[in-house]
Motif scaffolding. Structure first.
Motif, PDB file in Angstrom:
ATOM      1  N   PRO A  22       0.830  -1.199   0.000  1.00 43.23           N
ATOM      2  CA  PRO A  22       0.000   0.000   0.000  1.00 43.23           C
ATOM      3  C   PRO A  22       0.871   1.259   0.000  1.00 43.23           C
ATOM      4  CG  PRO A  22       0.050  -0.966   2.178  1.00 43.23           C
ATOM      5  CD  PRO A  22       0.776  -1.915   1.258  1.00 43.23           C
ATOM      6  N   GLY A  23       0.303   2.362  -0.417  1.00 41.20           N
ATOM      7  CA  GLY A  23       1.017   3.630  -0.407  1.00 41.20           C
ATOM      8  C   GLY A  23       1.308   4.080   1.013  1.00 41.20           C
ATOM      9  N   THR A  24       2.305   4.921   1.147  1.00 40.41           N
ATOM     10  CA  THR A  24       2.686   5.379   2.478  1.00 40.41           C
ATOM     11  C   THR A  24       2.373   6.849   2.707  1.00 40.41           C
ATOM     12  OG1 THR A  24       4.924   5.846   1.714  1.00 40.41           O
ATOM     13  CG2 THR A  24       4.520   3.668   2.675  1.00 40.41           C
ATOM     14  N   ALA A  25       1.871   7.546   1.715  1.00 39.42           N
ATOM     15  CA  ALA A  25       1.579   8.972   1.871  1.00 39.42           C
ATOM     16  C   ALA A  25       0.318   9.169   2.708  1.00 39.42           C
ATOM     17  CB  ALA A  25       1.390   9.616   0.501  1.00 39.42           C
ATOM     18  N   THR A  26       0.396  10.138   3.591  1.00 28.84           N
ATOM     19  CA  THR A  26      -0.782  10.502   4.386  1.00 28.84           C
ATOM     20  C   THR A  26      -0.948  12.013   4.323  1.00 28.84           C
ATOM     21  OG1 THR A  26       0.544  10.651   6.392  1.00 28.84           O
ATOM     22  CG2 THR A  26      -0.559   8.563   5.992  1.00 28.84           C
ATOM     23  N   PRO A  27      -2.155  12.493   4.161  1.00 30.03           N
ATOM     24  CA  PRO A  27      -2.360  13.941   4.096  1.00 30.03           C
ATOM     25  C   PRO A  27      -2.179  14.573   5.471  1.00 30.03           C
ATOM     26  CG  PRO A  27      -4.456  12.812   4.031  1.00 30.03           C
ATOM     27  CD  PRO A  27      -3.397  11.757   3.994  1.00 30.03           C
ATOM     28  N   PRO A  28      -1.807  15.850   5.497  1.00 30.63           N
ATOM     29  CA  PRO A  28      -1.682  16.540   6.775  1.00 30.63           C
ATOM     30  C   PRO A  28      -3.059  16.780   7.395  1.00 30.63           C
ATOM     31  CG  PRO A  28      -1.116  18.004   4.962  1.00 30.63           C
ATOM     32  CD  PRO A  28      -1.387  16.672   4.379  1.00 30.63           C
ATOM     33  N   CYS A  82     -16.872  22.952   2.195  1.00 31.35           N
ATOM     34  CA  CYS A  82     -16.215  23.907   1.299  1.00 31.35           C
ATOM     35  C   CYS A  82     -15.115  24.717   1.969  1.00 31.35           C
ATOM     36  CB  CYS A  82     -17.242  24.871   0.705  1.00 31.35           C
ATOM     37  SG  CYS A  82     -18.421  24.066  -0.383  1.00 31.35           S
ATOM     38  N   VAL A  83     -15.141  24.824   3.276  1.00 30.98           N
ATOM     39  CA  VAL A  83     -14.127  25.622   3.962  1.00 30.98           C
ATOM     40  C   VAL A  83     -13.036  24.751   4.584  1.00 30.98           C
ATOM     41  CG1 VAL A  83     -15.641  27.581   4.408  1.00 30.98           C
ATOM     42  CG2 VAL A  83     -15.519  25.722   6.070  1.00 30.98           C
ATOM     43  N   ARG A  84     -12.983  23.495   4.212  1.00 35.47           N
ATOM     44  CA  ARG A  84     -11.947  22.599   4.719  1.00 35.47           C
ATOM     45  C   ARG A  84     -10.609  22.990   4.131  1.00 35.47           C
ATOM     46  NH1 ARG A  84     -12.595  16.165   5.144  1.00 35.47           N
ATOM     47  NH2 ARG A  84     -11.172  15.966   6.890  1.00 35.47           N
ATOM     48  N   ARG A  85      -9.588  23.029   4.968  1.00 38.23           N
ATOM     49  CA  ARG A  85      -8.250  23.428   4.532  1.00 38.23           C
ATOM     50  C   ARG A  85      -7.219  22.728   5.405  1.00 38.23           C
ATOM     51  NH1 ARG A  85     -10.684  26.570   7.869  1.00 38.23           N
ATOM     52  NH2 ARG A  85      -9.635  27.772   9.462  1.00 38.23           N
ATOM     53  N   TYR A  86      -5.983  22.683   4.914  1.00 40.69           N
ATOM     54  CA  TYR A  86      -4.915  22.096   5.720  1.00 40.69           C
ATOM     55  C   TYR A  86      -4.631  23.001   6.911  1.00 40.69           C
ATOM     56  CZ  TYR A  86      -4.089  18.882   1.895  1.00 40.69           C
ATOM     57  OH  TYR A  86      -4.234  17.917   0.951  1.00 40.69           O
ATOM     58  N   ASP A  87      -4.316  22.393   8.043  1.00 46.79           N
ATOM     59  CA  ASP A  87      -3.982  23.131   9.256  1.00 46.79           C
ATOM     60  C   ASP A  87      -2.596  23.746   9.076  1.00 46.79           C
ATOM     61  OD1 ASP A  87      -3.397  24.085  11.764  1.00 46.79           O
ATOM     62  OD2 ASP A  87      -3.668  22.167  12.786  1.00 46.79           O
ATOM     63  N   PRO A  88      -2.492  25.083   8.986  1.00 47.28           N
ATOM     64  CA  PRO A  88      -1.191  25.713   8.757  1.00 47.28           C
ATOM     65  C   PRO A  88      -0.180  25.410   9.864  1.00 47.28           C
ATOM     66  CG  PRO A  88      -2.948  27.368   8.778  1.00 47.28           C
ATOM     67  CD  PRO A  88      -3.568  26.053   9.074  1.00 47.28           C
ATOM     68  N   GLN A  89      -0.655  25.209  11.071  1.00 51.07           N
ATOM     69  CA  GLN A  89       0.248  24.921  12.182  1.00 51.07           C
ATOM     70  C   GLN A  89       0.867  23.527  12.057  1.00 51.07           C
ATOM     71  OE1 GLN A  89       1.048  27.303  14.396  1.00 51.07           O
ATOM     72  NE2 GLN A  89      -0.282  28.613  13.169  1.00 51.07           N
ATOM     73  N   GLU A 115       8.601  19.403   5.013  1.00 51.61           N
ATOM     74  CA  GLU A 115       8.434  18.060   4.468  1.00 51.61           C
ATOM     75  C   GLU A 115       7.119  17.913   3.701  1.00 51.61           C
ATOM     76  OE1 GLU A 115       8.920  15.132   7.480  1.00 51.61           O
ATOM     77  OE2 GLU A 115      10.976  15.734   7.911  1.00 51.61           O
ATOM     78  N   ASP A 116       6.152  18.772   3.972  1.00 51.04           N
ATOM     79  CA  ASP A 116       4.871  18.730   3.277  1.00 51.04           C
ATOM     80  C   ASP A 116       4.913  19.485   1.957  1.00 51.04           C
ATOM     81  OD1 ASP A 116       3.411  17.275   5.288  1.00 51.04           O
ATOM     82  OD2 ASP A 116       3.511  19.091   6.501  1.00 51.04           O
ATOM     83  N   GLY A 117       6.039  20.106   1.655  1.00 49.48           N
ATOM     84  CA  GLY A 117       6.160  20.835   0.400  1.00 49.48           C
ATOM     85  C   GLY A 117       5.457  22.170   0.421  1.00 49.48           C
ATOM     86  N   THR A 118       5.458  22.828   1.568  1.00 48.60           N
ATOM     87  CA  THR A 118       4.739  24.097   1.689  1.00 48.60           C
ATOM     88  C   THR A 118       5.579  25.296   1.284  1.00 48.60           C
ATOM     89  OG1 THR A 118       5.377  24.279   4.003  1.00 48.60           O
ATOM     90  CG2 THR A 118       3.276  23.222   3.526  1.00 48.60           C
ATOM     91  N   GLU A 119       6.861  25.108   1.057  1.00 47.39           N
ATOM     92  CA  GLU A 119       7.730  26.217   0.687  1.00 47.39           C
ATOM     93  C   GLU A 119       7.863  26.280  -0.834  1.00 47.39           C
ATOM     94  OE1 GLU A 119       9.053  28.523   2.776  1.00 47.39           O
ATOM     95  OE2 GLU A 119       7.917  27.506   4.334  1.00 47.39           O
TER      96      GLU A 119
END
Length: 59
Positions: free
Chosen positions: A9-15, A22-29, A34-38
Motif C-alpha cells: 500500500p502507499g505510504t503517503a498521508t495527508p496533513p 467547502c471551507v476545509r483546509r490544511y492546518d497551517p500549524q 516536508e509537506d512541500g509548503t515552501e
C-alpha cells in the motif's frame, strides 16, 4: 515486479485539516517543509504570469 508478489500500500498521508465541507483546509500549524509548503519562487512566478497576461490582453 512479478504478479506473484503482494502489492504494497502507499505510504503517503495527508496533513491534518481544519473546517468542513467547502471551507476545509490544511492546518497551517501542522504543515512543515516536508509537506512541500515552501515555494520560494511563487511571487516571481505570479508576477511573470501577470506580466504575460497583461501583454497578451493589450494586443
Amino acid at each position: 515486479m512479478s504478479d506473484d508478489e503482494p502489492h504494497q500500500p502507499g505510504t503517503a498521508t495527508p496533513p491534518p485539516t481544519l473546517g468542513e465541507g467547502c471551507v476545509r483546509r490544511y492546518d497551517p500549524q501542522a504543515l512543515s517543509e516536508e509537506d512541500g509548503t515552501e515555494f520560494e519562487g511563487a511571487e516571481a512566478l505570479w508576477q511573470r504570469l501577470q506580466r504575460e497576461r497583461d501583454a497578451t490582453s493589450d494586443k
